[in-house]
Design a protein around this motif. Structure first.
Motif, PDB file in Angstrom:
ATOM      1  N   ASP A 240      -8.568   1.926  -9.316  1.00  0.00           N
ATOM      2  CA  ASP A 240      -9.377   3.116  -9.044  1.00  0.00           C
ATOM      3  C   ASP A 240     -10.420   2.855  -7.963  1.00  0.00           C
ATOM      4  O   ASP A 240     -10.882   3.770  -7.279  1.00  0.00           O
ATOM      5  N   TYR A 241     -10.793   1.579  -7.798  1.00  0.00           N
ATOM      6  CA  TYR A 241     -11.719   1.176  -6.740  1.00  0.00           C
ATOM      7  C   TYR A 241     -11.073   1.410  -5.380  1.00  0.00           C
ATOM      8  O   TYR A 241     -11.713   1.926  -4.446  1.00  0.00           O
ATOM      9  N   VAL A 242      -9.782   1.072  -5.273  1.00  0.00           N
ATOM     10  CA  VAL A 242      -9.035   1.296  -4.035  1.00  0.00           C
ATOM     11  C   VAL A 242      -8.841   2.793  -3.800  1.00  0.00           C
ATOM     12  O   VAL A 242      -9.043   3.305  -2.694  1.00  0.00           O
ATOM     13  N   THR A 243      -8.468   3.511  -4.859  1.00  0.00           N
ATOM     14  CA  THR A 243      -8.239   4.949  -4.753  1.00  0.00           C
ATOM     15  C   THR A 243      -9.497   5.679  -4.291  1.00  0.00           C
ATOM     16  O   THR A 243      -9.441   6.583  -3.453  1.00  0.00           O
ATOM     17  N   SER A 244     -10.643   5.283  -4.832  1.00  0.00           N
ATOM     18  CA  SER A 244     -11.908   5.919  -4.468  1.00  0.00           C
ATOM     19  C   SER A 244     -12.207   5.746  -2.983  1.00  0.00           C
ATOM     20  O   SER A 244     -12.661   6.681  -2.310  1.00  0.00           O
ATOM     21  N   ASP A 245     -11.931   4.549  -2.462  1.00  0.00           N
ATOM     22  CA  ASP A 245     -12.182   4.303  -1.041  1.00  0.00           C
ATOM     23  C   ASP A 245     -11.258   5.134  -0.152  1.00  0.00           C
ATOM     24  O   ASP A 245     -11.677   5.654   0.883  1.00  0.00           O
ATOM     25  N   GLN A 248     -12.542   8.714  -0.178  1.00  0.00           N
ATOM     26  CA  GLN A 248     -13.725   8.911   0.653  1.00  0.00           C
ATOM     27  C   GLN A 248     -13.401   8.788   2.142  1.00  0.00           C
ATOM     28  O   GLN A 248     -13.932   9.534   2.967  1.00  0.00           O
ATOM     29  N   MET A 249     -12.528   7.843   2.469  1.00  0.00           N
ATOM     30  CA  MET A 249     -12.205   7.612   3.876  1.00  0.00           C
ATOM     31  C   MET A 249     -11.478   8.810   4.488  1.00  0.00           C
ATOM     32  O   MET A 249     -11.764   9.223   5.617  1.00  0.00           O
ATOM     33  N   LEU A 250     -10.546   9.396   3.711  1.00  0.00           N
ATOM     34  CA  LEU A 250      -9.745  10.511   4.223  1.00  0.00           C
ATOM     35  C   LEU A 250     -10.274  11.867   3.796  1.00  0.00           C
ATOM     36  O   LEU A 250      -9.730  12.903   4.190  1.00  0.00           O
ATOM     37  N   LYS A 251     -11.309  11.830   2.934  1.00  0.00           N
ATOM     38  CA  LYS A 251     -11.899  13.066   2.422  1.00  0.00           C
ATOM     39  C   LYS A 251     -10.848  13.946   1.743  1.00  0.00           C
ATOM     40  O   LYS A 251     -10.667  15.132   2.078  1.00  0.00           O
ATOM     41  N   ILE A 252     -10.168  13.326   0.782  1.00  0.00           N
ATOM     42  CA  ILE A 252      -9.152  14.031  -0.001  1.00  0.00           C
ATOM     43  C   ILE A 252      -9.436  13.797  -1.479  1.00  0.00           C
ATOM     44  O   ILE A 252     -10.137  12.849  -1.838  1.00  0.00           O
ATOM     45  N   PRO A 253      -8.914  14.649  -2.381  1.00  0.00           N
ATOM     46  CA  PRO A 253      -9.149  14.467  -3.813  1.00  0.00           C
ATOM     47  C   PRO A 253      -8.582  13.138  -4.322  1.00  0.00           C
ATOM     48  O   PRO A 253      -7.654  12.566  -3.721  1.00  0.00           O
ATOM     49  N   MET A 254      -9.132  12.677  -5.443  1.00  0.00           N
ATOM     50  CA  MET A 254      -8.699  11.399  -6.014  1.00  0.00           C
ATOM     51  C   MET A 254      -7.214  11.407  -6.360  1.00  0.00           C
ATOM     52  O   MET A 254      -6.515  10.405  -6.175  1.00  0.00           O
ATOM     53  N   GLU A 259      -1.803   9.005  -4.866  1.00  0.00           N
ATOM     54  CA  GLU A 259      -0.407   9.096  -4.452  1.00  0.00           C
ATOM     55  C   GLU A 259      -0.179   8.466  -3.078  1.00  0.00           C
ATOM     56  O   GLU A 259       0.775   7.729  -2.880  1.00  0.00           O
ATOM     57  N   VAL A 260      -1.070   8.743  -2.113  1.00  0.00           N
ATOM     58  CA  VAL A 260      -0.815   8.256  -0.750  1.00  0.00           C
ATOM     59  C   VAL A 260      -1.004   6.747  -0.651  1.00  0.00           C
ATOM     60  O   VAL A 260      -0.366   6.099   0.192  1.00  0.00           O
ATOM     61  N   LYS A 261      -1.857   6.160  -1.493  1.00  0.00           N
ATOM     62  CA  LYS A 261      -2.051   4.708  -1.401  1.00  0.00           C
ATOM     63  C   LYS A 261      -0.779   3.963  -1.807  1.00  0.00           C
ATOM     64  O   LYS A 261      -0.578   2.812  -1.416  1.00  0.00           O
ATOM     65  N   LYS A 262       0.080   4.622  -2.607  1.00  0.00           N
ATOM     66  CA  LYS A 262       1.334   3.995  -3.035  1.00  0.00           C
ATOM     67  C   LYS A 262       2.387   4.022  -1.938  1.00  0.00           C
ATOM     68  O   LYS A 262       3.420   3.349  -2.049  1.00  0.00           O
ATOM     69  N   ALA A 263       2.121   4.788  -0.897  1.00  0.00           N
ATOM     70  CA  ALA A 263       3.125   4.954   0.158  1.00  0.00           C
ATOM     71  C   ALA A 263       3.020   3.898   1.242  1.00  0.00           C
ATOM     72  O   ALA A 263       3.862   3.849   2.144  1.00  0.00           O
ATOM     73  N   VAL A 264       1.991   3.040   1.183  1.00  0.00           N
ATOM     74  CA  VAL A 264       1.803   2.044   2.238  1.00  0.00           C
ATOM     75  C   VAL A 264       2.278   0.669   1.769  1.00  0.00           C
ATOM     76  O   VAL A 264       2.429   0.415   0.583  1.00  0.00           O
ATOM     77  N   SER A 265       2.507  -0.212   2.729  1.00  0.00           N
ATOM     78  CA  SER A 265       2.944  -1.576   2.445  1.00  0.00           C
ATOM     79  C   SER A 265       1.920  -2.567   2.987  1.00  0.00           C
ATOM     80  O   SER A 265       1.342  -2.354   4.054  1.00  0.00           O
ATOM     81  N   LEU A 266       1.713  -3.644   2.234  1.00  0.00           N
ATOM     82  CA  LEU A 266       0.828  -4.719   2.682  1.00  0.00           C
ATOM     83  C   LEU A 266       1.602  -5.818   3.402  1.00  0.00           C
ATOM     84  O   LEU A 266       1.022  -6.822   3.807  1.00  0.00           O
ATOM     85  N   ASP A 267       2.884  -5.614   3.562  1.00  0.00           N
ATOM     86  CA  ASP A 267       3.733  -6.584   4.262  1.00  0.00           C
ATOM     87  C   ASP A 267       3.409  -6.542   5.754  1.00  0.00           C
ATOM     88  O   ASP A 267       3.608  -5.524   6.426  1.00  0.00           O
ATOM     89  N   SER A 268       2.867  -7.669   6.259  1.00  0.00           N
ATOM     90  CA  SER A 268       2.460  -7.709   7.669  1.00  0.00           C
ATOM     91  C   SER A 268       3.646  -7.546   8.610  1.00  0.00           C
ATOM     92  O   SER A 268       3.477  -7.140   9.766  1.00  0.00           O
ATOM     93  N   GLY A 269       4.855  -7.842   8.133  1.00  0.00           N
ATOM     94  CA  GLY A 269       6.028  -7.722   8.982  1.00  0.00           C
ATOM     95  C   GLY A 269       6.657  -6.349   8.959  1.00  0.00           C
ATOM     96  O   GLY A 269       7.559  -6.058   9.748  1.00  0.00           O
ATOM     97  N   ASP A 290      -1.891   4.263   9.036  1.00  0.00           N
ATOM     98  CA  ASP A 290      -2.485   2.966   9.358  1.00  0.00           C
ATOM     99  C   ASP A 290      -3.876   2.839   8.736  1.00  0.00           C
ATOM    100  O   ASP A 290      -4.257   1.769   8.253  1.00  0.00           O
ATOM    101  N   LEU A 291      -4.636   3.935   8.724  1.00  0.00           N
ATOM    102  CA  LEU A 291      -5.971   3.917   8.111  1.00  0.00           C
ATOM    103  C   LEU A 291      -5.863   3.701   6.598  1.00  0.00           C
ATOM    104  O   LEU A 291      -6.661   2.963   6.016  1.00  0.00           O
ATOM    105  N   ILE A 292      -4.864   4.322   5.988  1.00  0.00           N
ATOM    106  CA  ILE A 292      -4.653   4.132   4.551  1.00  0.00           C
ATOM    107  C   ILE A 292      -4.337   2.680   4.258  1.00  0.00           C
ATOM    108  O   ILE A 292      -4.902   2.069   3.336  1.00  0.00           O
ATOM    109  N   ARG A 293      -3.427   2.106   5.069  1.00  0.00           N
ATOM    110  CA  ARG A 293      -3.049   0.715   4.845  1.00  0.00           C
ATOM    111  C   ARG A 293      -4.249  -0.212   5.007  1.00  0.00           C
ATOM    112  O   ARG A 293      -4.456  -1.125   4.198  1.00  0.00           O
ATOM    113  N   GLN A 294      -5.040   0.004   6.040  1.00  0.00           N
ATOM    114  CA  GLN A 294      -6.200  -0.851   6.280  1.00  0.00           C
ATOM    115  C   GLN A 294      -7.199  -0.763   5.115  1.00  0.00           C
ATOM    116  O   GLN A 294      -7.780  -1.765   4.699  1.00  0.00           O
ATOM    117  N   THR A 295      -7.387   0.437   4.600  1.00  0.00           N
ATOM    118  CA  THR A 295      -8.330   0.628   3.498  1.00  0.00           C
ATOM    119  C   THR A 295      -7.843  -0.088   2.251  1.00  0.00           C
ATOM    120  O   THR A 295      -8.608  -0.795   1.583  1.00  0.00           O
TER     121      THR A 295
END
Length: 431
Positions: A240-245, A248-254, A259-269, A290-295
């Motif tokens: 929830d700490y990640v979701t909150s950020d 706030q960063m995208l100014k969208i509801p929690m 949902e959108v945080k699950k769509a990104v990958s932390l795989d650098s490749g 890219d902003l979601i992934r960085q956050t």
């Protein structure tokens, strides 16, 4: 259900959801268990692993229990509860007794006497309670690393115990919540222990490994070595700490951020997603992938670097050749194994689907390992009643300490009575 089968029920009070698991264990089949039901409900009234609204949390527990009951077809009357406690801490104590002048076999009474000897050196604040007493190692005549001393021969028996201690109010709120939902609390399990038992295999527990459970509201760490838990901690930081950020960063509801945080990958490749499509208040929006992934990466990196890595370093006297095993909802993030490994400098793997088969669809991922850990904990207690010694629920609620040893002989009851008398004596001396 066969006439020789026993029903085992676990309940986990999580920040994101309340989950219940029902298993059938045939006592003549060894460790073979069959999951026959899983229930869950959104968690209400629980924040950072702690109950903050008793009525709402009680409703969530009742809903999860009802969901499990609808699957198994019978009423659930008692459960073993796994829960978090960020203010918990551990304390080690040591005890020794003489068996005799000549070597003889260790009996039940001897094990209870050496445990009582160790507990005589344990001091617990009056507003705290002991949830677990974990024998780290037994020794006979100086030979350590003994799993079960019963029946072994020697003249001196020693034990090192690790007590898991936490504020009594936290535990009392957990018990009250579950009992208000109409279910009795048969036992309690600290979350890091349950997560580790549900995710680490026997080899990992034996040679040394770190269990890292990344949940919605908390992150727990348990370190195993020589098949024993040697260190625990819980941090009040989770998904929830990640979701909150992200929110706030995208100014969208929690909800949309979750949902959108699950769509990104932390795989650098991996090729970063330039845009992520989300439905927000009935409208379709394209968000900066890219902003979601960085956050997401920044917050998980912060958690691992500032909390998890220092705790592992504090316990570096233990070896972790099996590395880190991930569980929990955040552990489902794509590419998190390589990402975490680069920060912790240890091999990292995500726990596989729980080793108990035939879970219902959607409940067979590593985030359900904690539920399986409660069942494995109950099986461990039946296989070796001295491996995990717990305070009785009644003693926690009343404030007087006594130990619950399942299927124990008369001597174990004397352990609780002896400690009770010592506590009364100390109180008299105090006043």
């Amino acid at each position: 259900m066969g006439k020789d089968a026993e029903i085992l029920v676990g309940l986990y009070l999580g920040t994101s959801k309340i989950s219940a698991v029902v298993a059938e264990w045939d006592m003549f089949s060894g460790d073979e268990v069959q999951i026959i039901g899983i229930g869950q409900a959104p968690s209400r009234g629980v924040r950072k692993g702690l109950i903050v609204n008793l009525d709402r949390a009680t409703d969530s527990v009742a809903a999860a229990i009802a969901d499990a009951e609808s699957m198994v077809g019978f009423d659930i009357r008692a459960v073993t509860v796994a829960f978090s406690g960020v203010d918990a801490y551990t304390k080690s104590v040591w005890g020794m007794i003489s068996l005799s002048r000549t070597p003889r076999q260790v009996a039940d009474d001897d094990v209870m006497r050496v445990i009582e000897s160790a507990l005589s050196g344990l001091s617990v604040p009056s507003d705290h309670c002991v949830v677990h007493l974990l024998p780290i190692k037994y020794s006979i005549d100086g030979n350590s690393g003994i799993d079960d001393p019963l029946g072994m021969t020697g003249i001196r028996l020693e034990v090192e115990l690790q007590a898991v201690i936490m504020p009594r109010s936290i535990v009392q709120n957990v018990v009250n919540c579950v009992q208000h939902a109409g279910v009795q609390v048969r036992g309690l399990v600290y979350k890091p222990l349950a997560a580790a038992l549900g995710s680490l295999n026997q080899e990992e527990k034996s040679v040394g490994a770190v269990s890292l459970s990344l949940g919605g509201g908390t992150t727990s760490v348990a370190i195993f070595n020589e098949d024993r838990p040697v260190a625990f901690t819980v941090f009040p930081i989770g998904g929830d700490y990640v979701t909150s950020d992200v929110s706030q960063m995208l100014k969208i509801p929690m909800g949309a951020a979750e949902e959108v945080k699950k769509a990104v990958s932390l795989d650098s490749g991996a090729e970063p997603a330039k845009e992520v499509t989300a439905s927000i208040q009935g409208q379709t929006r394209k968000l900066d992938g890219d902003l979601i992934r960085q956050t997401v990466a920044c917050r998980i990196e912060e958690l691992l670097e500032e909390k998890v890595a220092p705790f592992i370093a504090e316990n570096s006297k233990h070896q972790f050749p099996s590395g880190v095993v991930l569980t929990g909802g955040v552990a489902q993030t794509d590419g998190i194994e390589t990402f975490a490994s680069s920060i912790l400098n240890l091999p990292v793997r995500r726990a596989p689907a729980a080793p108990i088969q035939k879970l219902r669809p959607g409940c067979d991922t590593s985030q359900y390992c904690l539920l399986m850990g409660i069942i494995f904990y109950l099986l461990e207690k039946r296989r070796n009643r001295y491996k995990y010694l717990d305070s009785t629920v009644d003693s926690i609620m009343s404030g007087f300490f006594s130990v619950d040893v399942e299927q124990a002989p008369q001597s174990s009851r004397r352990l609780g009575e002896g400690l009770f008398k010592k506590m009364l004596k100390s109180l008299k001396e105090l006043f």
